[in-house]
Design a protein around this motif. Structure first.
Motif, mmCIF file in Angstrom:
data_model
loop_
_atom_site.group_PDB
_atom_site.id
_atom_site.type_symbol
_atom_site.label_atom_id
_atom_site.label_comp_id
_atom_site.label_asym_id
_atom_site.label_seq_id
_atom_site.Cartn_x
_atom_site.Cartn_y
_atom_site.Cartn_z
ATOM 1 N N UNK A 1 -3.539 -0.390 -12.209
ATOM 2 C CA UNK A 1 -4.123 0.687 -11.411
ATOM 3 C C UNK A 1 -3.271 1.262 -10.723
ATOM 4 N N UNK A 2 -3.333 2.837 -10.333
ATOM 5 C CA UNK A 2 -2.348 3.335 -9.223
ATOM 6 C C UNK A 2 -2.900 4.462 -9.086
ATOM 7 N N UNK A 3 -1.694 5.288 -8.545
ATOM 8 C CA UNK A 3 -1.746 6.689 -8.206
ATOM 9 C C UNK A 3 -0.667 7.740 -8.891
ATOM 10 N N UNK A 4 -0.991 8.777 -9.140
ATOM 11 C CA UNK A 4 0.002 9.958 -9.219
ATOM 12 C C UNK A 4 -0.025 10.748 -8.143
ATOM 13 N N UNK A 5 1.177 11.145 -7.527
ATOM 14 C CA UNK A 5 1.257 12.164 -6.358
ATOM 15 C C UNK A 5 2.236 13.107 -6.882
ATOM 16 N N UNK B 1 -1.403 -7.547 -11.241
ATOM 17 C CA UNK B 1 -1.693 -8.721 -10.549
ATOM 18 C C UNK B 1 -0.926 -9.447 -9.668
ATOM 19 N N UNK B 2 0.484 -8.994 -9.885
ATOM 20 C CA UNK B 2 1.409 -9.886 -9.088
ATOM 21 C C UNK B 2 2.732 -8.786 -8.715
ATOM 22 N N UNK B 3 2.591 -7.584 -9.067
ATOM 23 C CA UNK B 3 3.574 -6.765 -8.742
ATOM 24 C C UNK B 3 3.181 -5.413 -8.580
ATOM 25 N N UNK B 4 4.025 -4.660 -7.604
ATOM 26 C CA UNK B 4 3.533 -3.204 -7.541
ATOM 27 C C UNK B 4 4.978 -2.524 -7.637
ATOM 28 N N UNK B 5 4.965 -1.339 -8.468
ATOM 29 C CA UNK B 5 6.080 -0.572 -8.688
ATOM 30 C C UNK B 5 6.031 0.741 -8.315
ATOM 31 N N UNK B 6 7.027 1.436 -7.700
ATOM 32 C CA UNK B 6 7.100 2.725 -7.791
ATOM 33 C C UNK B 6 8.253 3.416 -8.564
ATOM 34 N N UNK B 7 7.628 4.557 -9.299
ATOM 35 C CA UNK B 7 8.342 5.015 -10.005
ATOM 36 C C UNK B 7 8.299 6.830 -9.537
ATOM 37 N N UNK B 8 9.380 7.387 -9.519
ATOM 38 C CA UNK B 8 9.597 8.790 -9.161
ATOM 39 C C UNK B 8 10.693 9.524 -10.163
ATOM 40 N N UNK B 9 10.192 10.816 -10.286
ATOM 41 C CA UNK B 9 10.999 11.672 -11.083
ATOM 42 C C UNK B 9 10.480 13.030 -11.177
#
Length: 144
Positions: A67-71, A86-94
Motif C-alpha cells: 500500500x502507499x501513496x502517490x504525490x 510488510x518488511x520494507x518501505x520504498x521511495x520511488x521518484x520520477x
C-alpha cells in the motif's frame, strides 16, 4: 470529494487496474503458484493518491499487500511513490509525461531483521521479486 488540483495530471490513474495475465511465483519451500494484481487508486481530497493491492489467481485469496501513496510536487511534473510492504518501505521518484510515469527507486528502508531486498529495473512494465532466506539462496520468487 473533489480531486485536489495538484493531482489533476494524475486523474487518469484513479480507479482499479488489473493485470492482463496472471503472474507466477515460486520458491523451493513453497508450491509454485499463480497470482494476479489488482491496484486500487483513490483519493480523499488531499494532495495524495492512495493505492493498495495481490491475490491468488484461482482462489482470489489476498496474498502479500503493498500500500502507499502517490504525490506530485506542485507546479512540476515530478512524482513520488511511497510504497510499504510488510518488511520494507520504498521511495520511488520520477516524472510524469502525459500518461507515462518514469520512476526510479531512490531509497529502501527495512526492518532490522528482514533480508536485504534485491531490486531490478529494466524499464519495462514488469515486476520480478527475488527472495532469500537463511536456508535458501537468492532466487526469483514472483514475476508479473
Amino acid at each position: 470529494v473533489e480531486l485536489n488540483l495538484t493531482l489533476l495530471p494524475l486523474e487518469w490513474l484513479l480507479g482499479t487496474w488489473e493485470c492482463d495475465e496472471p503472474g507466477e511465483g515460486s520458491f523451493p519451500t513453497i508450491k509454485p503458484f499463480r497470482y494476479t494484481e489488482t491496484l486500487h487508486f483513490s483519493h480523499v481530497g488531499q494532495p495524495v493518491i492512495n493505492f493498495f493491492n495481490a491475490f491468488h489467481a484461482e482462489s482470489k485469496k489476498p496474498l502479500h499487500r503493498e500500500c502507499g501513496f502517490v504525490r506530485m510536487q506542485p507546479g512540476t511534473n515530478r512524482v513520488a511513490f511511497i510504497i510499504a510492504q510488510n518488511s520494507l518501505v520504498e521511495i520511488e521518484e520520477g516524472e510524469l509525461t502525459g500518461q507515462q510515469l518514469s520512476l526510479q527507486s531512490l531509497q529502501l528502508a527495512r526492518t532490522s531483521f528482514a533480508k536485504e531486498p534485491y531490486l531490478r529495473s529494466d524499464g519495462k512494465l514488469e515486476q520480478t521479486v527475488s527472495m532469500a532466506t537463511d536456508n535458501q539462496p537468492l532466487m526469483q520468487h514472483l514475476r508479473i
